[in-house]
Each structure stands twice: as structure tokens, then as C-alpha cells.
Design an enzyme around this catalytic site. Structure first.
Site, PDB file in Angstrom:
ATOM      1  N   GLY A  46      -3.846  -5.337   9.828  1.00  0.00           N
ATOM      2  CA  GLY A  46      -2.507  -5.656  10.305  1.00  0.00           C
ATOM      3  C   GLY A  46      -1.805  -4.401  10.790  1.00  0.00           C
ATOM      4  O   GLY A  46      -2.075  -3.300  10.302  1.00  0.00           O
ATOM      5  N   GLN A  51       5.123   0.925  13.540  1.00  0.00           N
ATOM      6  CA  GLN A  51       4.146   1.933  13.091  1.00  0.00           C
ATOM      7  C   GLN A  51       3.601   2.753  14.255  1.00  0.00           C
ATOM      8  O   GLN A  51       3.039   3.830  14.041  1.00  0.00           O
ATOM      9  CB  GLN A  51       2.971   1.262  12.375  1.00  0.00           C
ATOM     10  CG  GLN A  51       3.335   0.634  11.044  1.00  0.00           C
ATOM     11  CD  GLN A  51       2.126  -0.043  10.427  1.00  0.00           C
ATOM     12  OE1 GLN A  51       1.870  -1.215  10.695  1.00  0.00           O
ATOM     13  NE2 GLN A  51       1.368   0.678   9.624  1.00  0.00           N
ATOM     14  N   CYS A  92      -2.197   0.605   3.793  1.00  0.00           N
ATOM     15  CA  CYS A  92      -1.372   0.613   5.001  1.00  0.00           C
ATOM     16  C   CYS A  92      -1.886   1.719   5.906  1.00  0.00           C
ATOM     17  O   CYS A  92      -2.159   2.829   5.437  1.00  0.00           O
ATOM     18  CB  CYS A  92       0.092   0.890   4.621  1.00  0.00           C
ATOM     19  SG  CYS A  92       1.211   0.919   6.038  1.00  0.00           S
ATOM     20  N   LEU A  93      -1.993   1.420   7.188  1.00  0.00           N
ATOM     21  CA  LEU A  93      -2.443   2.458   8.127  1.00  0.00           C
ATOM     22  C   LEU A  93      -1.460   3.628   8.179  1.00  0.00           C
ATOM     23  O   LEU A  93      -1.851   4.722   8.575  1.00  0.00           O
ATOM     24  CB  LEU A  93      -2.650   1.846   9.519  1.00  0.00           C
ATOM     25  CG  LEU A  93      -3.875   0.916   9.614  1.00  0.00           C
ATOM     26  CD1 LEU A  93      -3.862   0.140  10.923  1.00  0.00           C
ATOM     27  CD2 LEU A  93      -5.158   1.719   9.471  1.00  0.00           C
ATOM     28  N   HIS A 134       3.628  -8.061   4.393  1.00  0.00           N
ATOM     29  CA  HIS A 134       3.552  -6.593   4.479  1.00  0.00           C
ATOM     30  C   HIS A 134       4.013  -6.125   5.872  1.00  0.00           C
ATOM     31  O   HIS A 134       4.772  -5.159   5.982  1.00  0.00           O
ATOM     32  CB  HIS A 134       2.096  -6.173   4.203  1.00  0.00           C
ATOM     33  CG  HIS A 134       1.799  -4.730   4.396  1.00  0.00           C
ATOM     34  ND1 HIS A 134       1.412  -3.897   3.356  1.00  0.00           N
ATOM     35  CD2 HIS A 134       1.802  -3.945   5.522  1.00  0.00           C
ATOM     36  CE1 HIS A 134       1.207  -2.680   3.843  1.00  0.00           C
ATOM     37  NE2 HIS A 134       1.437  -2.681   5.151  1.00  0.00           N
ATOM     38  N   GLU A 135       3.565  -6.825   6.916  1.00  0.00           N
ATOM     39  CA  GLU A 135       3.905  -6.405   8.290  1.00  0.00           C
ATOM     40  C   GLU A 135       5.380  -6.666   8.613  1.00  0.00           C
ATOM     41  O   GLU A 135       6.030  -5.842   9.272  1.00  0.00           O
ATOM     42  CB  GLU A 135       2.996  -7.108   9.306  1.00  0.00           C
ATOM     43  CG  GLU A 135       1.498  -6.847   9.132  1.00  0.00           C
ATOM     44  CD  GLU A 135       1.138  -5.380   8.997  1.00  0.00           C
ATOM     45  OE1 GLU A 135       1.859  -4.522   9.536  1.00  0.00           O
ATOM     46  OE2 GLU A 135       0.128  -5.092   8.327  1.00  0.00           O
ATOM     47  N   HIS A 138       7.574  -3.994   7.380  1.00  0.00           N
ATOM     48  CA  HIS A 138       7.648  -2.826   8.276  1.00  0.00           C
ATOM     49  C   HIS A 138       8.793  -2.980   9.280  1.00  0.00           C
ATOM     50  O   HIS A 138       9.485  -2.009   9.592  1.00  0.00           O
ATOM     51  CB  HIS A 138       6.353  -2.674   9.083  1.00  0.00           C
ATOM     52  CG  HIS A 138       5.256  -1.942   8.371  1.00  0.00           C
ATOM     53  ND1 HIS A 138       5.371  -0.639   7.965  1.00  0.00           N
ATOM     54  CD2 HIS A 138       4.004  -2.336   8.019  1.00  0.00           C
ATOM     55  CE1 HIS A 138       4.237  -0.255   7.389  1.00  0.00           C
ATOM     56  NE2 HIS A 138       3.381  -1.274   7.405  1.00  0.00           N
TER      57      HIS A 138
HETATM   58  C1  QAP Z   1      -1.734  -4.336   5.431  1.00  0.00           C
HETATM   59  O1  QAP Z   1      -3.245  -2.651   6.054  1.00  0.00           O
HETATM   60  C2  QAP Z   1      -2.398  -4.987   4.247  1.00  0.00           C
HETATM   61  O2  QAP Z   1      -5.585   3.611   3.558  1.00  0.00           O
HETATM   62  C3  QAP Z   1      -2.690  -3.858   6.506  1.00  0.00           C
HETATM   63  O3  QAP Z   1      -7.450   4.976   4.899  1.00  0.00           O
HETATM   64  C4  QAP Z   1      -3.383  -4.343   3.514  1.00  0.00           C
HETATM   65  O4  QAP Z   1      -4.829  -2.641   7.617  1.00  0.00           O
HETATM   66  C5  QAP Z   1      -2.024  -6.223   3.879  1.00  0.00           C
HETATM   67  C6  QAP Z   1      -6.296   1.172   6.168  1.00  0.00           C
HETATM   68  C7  QAP Z   1      -3.975  -4.967   2.419  1.00  0.00           C
HETATM   69  C8  QAP Z   1      -2.618  -6.853   2.802  1.00  0.00           C
HETATM   70  C9  QAP Z   1      -3.591  -6.233   2.069  1.00  0.00           C
HETATM   71  C10 QAP Z   1      -5.740   1.761   5.064  1.00  0.00           C
HETATM   72  C11 QAP Z   1      -7.269   1.871   6.875  1.00  0.00           C
HETATM   73  C12 QAP Z   1      -5.866  -0.152   6.634  1.00  0.00           C
HETATM   74  C13 QAP Z   1      -6.143   3.024   4.651  1.00  0.00           C
HETATM   75  C14 QAP Z   1      -4.331  -2.093   6.667  1.00  0.00           C
HETATM   76  C15 QAP Z   1      -7.103   3.726   5.358  1.00  0.00           C
HETATM   77  C16 QAP Z   1      -7.675   3.144   6.481  1.00  0.00           C
HETATM   78  C17 QAP Z   1      -4.792  -0.816   6.129  1.00  0.00           C
HETATM   79 CO    CO Z   2       1.448  -1.218   6.668  1.00  0.00          CO
END
Ligand code: QAP
Ligand code: CO
Length: 169
Positions: A46, A51, A92-93, A134-135, A138
């Protein structure tokens, strides 16, 4: 198509409130596609426009196993449908390398416009419900680290600040 650079916590631009979209034009459609490309490349599930330093109410996500189900939501509005709650280990990215358990409503009604400005209205559950909440956070300047203890949050902030000193954006 283009890859966009992702702001990282504690960048203050992640704390802005994103503005509603009034007209879904070609530039916004292109932004959504570039965000999907950036998300898949990361890889992530997401991404919110804020972001990538575009403070508009747009989120993209793909929670499918095969990574073949991109979804685009403009002006998303969420409403919890009942009292049920769910916990996920969220990342989270914009907070790379850190994951924490966050509890949220398990089922939410999603009202939004898709990339063709067609009104969507459905109930999300499971990972989709968590991810879209979550999004949308943001878009309101909120990050998953706001749900954890200030001790853990400060630890994450200091580690990321130290990394950013080594390689500034
Ligand atoms: C939000 O998060 C989310 O730490 C999206 O080193 C995450 O795409 C919602 C990511 C989990 C629900 C459950 C994170 C990639 C990606 C990192 C992501 C990383 C590389 C996170
Ligand atoms: Co995020």
C-alpha cells in the site's frame, strides 16, 4: 511510468493533511500508476500519495497473493461496520525496517472513487481492511508509529534519523 521517491519518518511533510481531489484528470491517473509502480518495486502492499510528497487524497494498494490486483482509491471515506477488531504486524514504506502490532477495526465500509471516477462502496475485511485504514491514516498525517508506545516510537525515530545522516534524501 516513473518511480517516485518516498518520504521517510520523521519527515514533517508526512504530517500534512492531504486535500480532496476535485477532478480526476490525466495527471492524477498518471500519479496513481506511478505510485503503483513505486509500490510494487519497493515491494509494498500500500502507498498513499502524501508519502511521495503529493498531498492529495489518493491511495493505491494490492493485498493479493499474486500481486496482480492493483486498487486505486480517490477521496476514500471509511466507516467501521461493527465493534470487531483485528491486530496486524504493520510496516510502512516510510518507516523502513520496523514492524509493530497495531489493532484496528476488523471491518470497514469503503466509499471512494476509482481511477475512472466511478463511485465504489463495499465492505473490506482482513488485510484489505487493515491496509486501507493504514493508508487513509497517511492522508490525515497519521503514521502507524503513532499507535505504539512513545518509547518505541522515539527509538525508531532516532535510528532512522541516524541512517538519514549517513545517506540524506
Ligand atoms: C501498509 O506497508 C501495511 O519496512 C503498507 O523495509 C503494512 O507496504 C498495511 C515495506 C502491513 C497493513 C499491514 C516495509 C517494505 C512495505 C518495510 C508496506 C520495508 C520494505 C510496507
Ligand atoms: Co505507510
Amino acid at each position: 511510468m516513473a518511480l517516485l521517491s518516498i518520504l521517510e519518518y520523521p519527515d514533517h511533510r508526512l504530517r500534512k493533511k492531504a486535500k480532496p481531489v476535485t477532478h480526476i484528470d490525466a495527471a492524477l491517473q498518471q500519479l496513481a500508476q506511478d505510485m503503483l509502480e513505486t509500490m510494487y518495486q519497493a515491494p509494498g502492499i500500500g502507498l498513499a500519495a502524501i508519502q511521495v510528497n503529493r498531498p492529495v487524497r489518493l491511495v493505491v494498494l494490492d493485498v493479493s497473493e499474486e500481486k496482480n490486483t492493483p486498487q486505486i482509491f480517490f477521496n476514500p471515506l471509511l466507516t467501521p461496520v461493527d465493534e470487531s477488531r483485528n491486530s496486524y504486524d504493520e510496516g510502512c514504506l516510510s518507516v523502513p525496517g520496523f514492524y509493530e502490532l497495531v489493532e484496528r477495526p476488523a471491518r470497514v465500509r469503503v466509499q471512494a472513487l476509482n481511477e475512472q471516477a466511478i463511485a465504489l462502496d463495499f465492505i473490506a475485511d482482513g488485510l484489505l481492511a487493515t491496509c486501507i485504514q493504514h493508508e487513509v491514516d497517511h492522508l490525515n498525517g497519521k503514521l502507524f508509529v503513532d499507535y505504539i508506545s512513545s518509547l518505541k516510537r522515539e527509538r525508531i525515530r532516532k535510528k532512522l534519523e541516524k541512517q538519514h545522516k549517513g545517506h540524506p534524501a
